[in-house]
Design an enzyme around this catalytic site. Structure first.
Site, PDB file in Angstrom:
ATOM      1  N   GLU A  54     -34.077 -77.639  33.901  1.00  0.00           N
ATOM      2  CA  GLU A  54     -34.864 -78.651  34.592  1.00  0.00           C
ATOM      3  C   GLU A  54     -36.265 -78.621  34.004  1.00  0.00           C
ATOM      4  OE1 GLU A  54     -33.700 -76.336  37.320  1.00  0.00           O
ATOM      5  OE2 GLU A  54     -31.975 -77.482  37.966  1.00  0.00           O
ATOM      6  N   TYR A  76     -36.696 -80.767  23.978  1.00  0.00           N
ATOM      7  CA  TYR A  76     -35.302 -80.628  24.408  1.00  0.00           C
ATOM      8  C   TYR A  76     -34.442 -81.759  23.852  1.00  0.00           C
ATOM      9  CZ  TYR A  76     -37.470 -77.315  27.659  1.00  0.00           C
ATOM     10  OH  TYR A  76     -38.183 -76.286  28.197  1.00  0.00           O
TER      11      TYR A  76
END
Length: 187
Positions: free
Chosen positions: A139, A151
């Site tokens: 997260e 990411y």
């Protein structure tokens, strides 16, 4: 089986002769991040880990959370050190039932934007694959655009949102962007 034992031993060893050799003999052939290494976190690392955590986050984890993570069977707790053995980052990952979840990845603020986040994430992905995980989850704050971009560049995909997950300075809550990376079976 031999590869798994080798990787376990590799994770416990803190001395890297190649790193030391290149740092001393050929300091210009590798950049600073290339010379950084990972090792398992220990209880004696907690003062430095907490210092990085407090410098990196407005709402840091309590020391007791780190103690619990170090005791947990399915948690990998890593630190990253530079060529002078100064701790510059840490990460905590839970791996169970085919899934690895990045619980905390924190890089010292003065070490950010130099490629260490990518190096650490590749280490996490490799370790997850060695542990036979099929996916890596994490997260991130949508407002942390640098982390989201990192990411995504590594192949993570958005899979959902957790409403009101993070505290904010103004007392409100910020959603968490949920991301996943699918691991290919290792050979």
């Amino acid at each position: 089986m031999i590869k798994r034992v080798f990787n376990i031993v590799k994770g416990l060893v803190t001395y890297d002769a190649d790193r030391e050799f290149y740092a001393k003999v050929f300091p210009d052939t590798l950049n600073r991040v290339d010379l950084m290494r990972f090792r398992k976190m220990s209880k004696t690392d907690l003062p430095e880990v907490l210092e990085i955590e407090r410098a990196g986050y407005n709402y840091p984890w309590a020391e007791g959370v780190f103690h619990d993570c170090l005791k947990a069977a399915h948690y990998d707790c890593w630190v990253c050190e530079d060529a002078e053995n100064k701790m510059v980052a840490f990460c905590i990952v839970s791996t169970a039932v085919g899934e690895a979840t990045v619980l905390n990845l924190c890089i010292s603020p003065d070490e950010r934007k130099q490629g260490l986040g990518g190096k650490f994430m590749r280490h996490i992905i490799e370790t997850a694959q060695d542990r036979k995980a099929e996916s890596v989850f994490l997260e991130v704050r949508p407002s942390n655009t640098a982390a989201v971009a990192l990411y995504e560049s590594l192949g993570f995909n958005e899979i959902g949102m957790r409403p009101g997950y993070y505290k904010t300075e103004n007392g409100e809550r910020e959603d968490a962007l949920m991301m996943a990376y699918t691991l290919l079976p290792s050979e």
